[in-house]
Design a protein around this motif. Structure first.
Motif, mmCIF file in Angstrom:
data_model
loop_
_atom_site.group_PDB
_atom_site.id
_atom_site.type_symbol
_atom_site.label_atom_id
_atom_site.label_comp_id
_atom_site.label_asym_id
_atom_site.label_seq_id
_atom_site.Cartn_x
_atom_site.Cartn_y
_atom_site.Cartn_z
ATOM 1 N N UNK A 83 0.825 -1.208 0.000
ATOM 2 C CA UNK A 83 0.000 0.000 0.000
ATOM 3 C C UNK A 83 0.860 1.259 0.000
ATOM 4 N N UNK A 84 2.008 1.209 0.690
ATOM 5 C CA UNK A 84 2.914 2.356 0.668
ATOM 6 C C UNK A 84 3.408 2.648 -0.747
ATOM 7 N N UNK A 85 3.779 1.604 -1.482
ATOM 8 C CA UNK A 85 4.275 1.790 -2.847
ATOM 9 C C UNK A 85 3.176 2.246 -3.792
ATOM 10 N N UNK A 86 1.964 1.743 -3.601
ATOM 11 C CA UNK A 86 0.848 2.175 -4.448
ATOM 12 C C UNK A 86 0.565 3.663 -4.237
ATOM 13 N N UNK A 87 0.507 4.081 -2.967
ATOM 14 C CA UNK A 87 0.274 5.492 -2.674
ATOM 15 C C UNK A 87 1.407 6.359 -3.204
ATOM 16 N N UNK A 88 2.627 5.894 -3.047
ATOM 17 C CA UNK A 88 3.766 6.660 -3.537
ATOM 18 C C UNK A 88 3.751 6.774 -5.060
ATOM 19 N N UNK A 89 3.284 5.739 -5.742
ATOM 20 C CA UNK A 89 3.195 5.778 -7.195
ATOM 21 C C UNK A 89 2.263 6.903 -7.653
ATOM 22 N N UNK A 90 1.088 7.007 -7.015
ATOM 23 C CA UNK A 90 0.153 8.061 -7.398
ATOM 24 C C UNK A 90 0.686 9.446 -7.036
#
Length: 267
Positions: free
Chosen positions: A111-118
């Protein structure tokens, strides 16, 4: 008995460090030379720039004050509305993404990487490019400008807010958890009091930036004062152009002063 004196000379950098510094300087100079050759600057235009600037300045003076109440004032108010609504819409997505990006709230690396991607995707595209995309979706007008400001600001607000959340004192949070407090209570009573000063500073600072960016979105048809500026330039109404530029400058200075006053009162 012979004593041999060895003189040692102190040097700030070792040979390898000096070699690395030379390599960096060489790459920098090479990049500048390569860029200068790639952009193909025309020397004649460069030499003629001062006289052209003076000629344009003479055509821009005196300012066309009569055009302000007719077309400039309404466009400036529209620009402020674009910046304000865009900043408010930013919070709808930036706050959830900041919570997902903060490891002390969301321990899941996925979830951290997904949020960081956006967040990175939002910051990597300029607001003018976002405006062009939304103009293709919604057509030219204020809505495209609001969406461009909102999407562009998500990465800025979300990133800084996530960093502020990650730096909170966890002692208070652990104490609330030990009492059996719910997740919402921990957010409101534990995280929010510590993050509140940074939150207000980030939002106010971003609104100040959005006021500046909203002033140029109209150049691509996204509403605001930029539309009036673009029309005045196309019609060679240079006195009106100078009035628009002065109006933008004044609004930006007033917005900066307002942000400082609000920040001093809230924080």
């Amino acid at each position: 008995m012979t004593t041999q004196m060895i003189d040692e000379q102190w040097q700030r950098f070792t040979f390898s460090e000096r070699l690395a510094r030379f390599a960096v300087y060489l790459c920098l100079v090479s990049a500048i030379v390569w860029s200068w050759q790639t952009v193909e600057v025309i020397p004649e235009f460069l030499y003629d720039a001062p006289s052209q600037f003076m000629d344009m300045f003479e055509r821009m003076v005196p300012l066309d004050y009569t055009s302000y109440p007719i077309s400039i004032h309404g466009a400036m108010i529209e620009t402020l509305h674009i910046a304000t609504l865009g900043t408010l819409f930013t919070l709808v997505l930036a706050i959830p993404l900041a919570l997902l990006n903060a490891p002390n709230i969301t321990p899941s690396k996925t979830l951290n990487w997904i949020a960081q991607f956006f967040l990175v995707s939002s910051r990597s595209v300029n607001s003018l490019v976002w405006a062009l995309l939304f103009i293709a979706l919604f057509g030219p007008g204020v809505l495209a400008g609001i969406m461009a400001i909102a999407i562009r600001s998500i990465g800025f607000v979300g990133k800084l807010l996530a960093e502020a959340i990650a730096e909170v004192n966890m002692g208070t949070i652990e104490a609330l958890r030990a009492t059996g407090a719910s997740w919402g209570s921990i957010l409101v009573k534990g995280y929010w009091p510590q993050v509140m000063p940074a939150f207000y500073s980030i939002v106010l600072f971003r609104w100040d930036i959005n006021v500046r960016e909203s002033a140029v979105l109209g150049l691509v048809g996204a509403g605001g004062i930029g539309v009036v500026l673009n029309d005045a330039q196309n019609l060679f109404e240079w006195q009106k152009v100078s009035m628009i530029l002065v109006s933008i400058f004044v609004v930006v200075i007033v917005a900066e002063a307002v942000v400082i006053q609000i920040r001093n009162r809230l924080i």
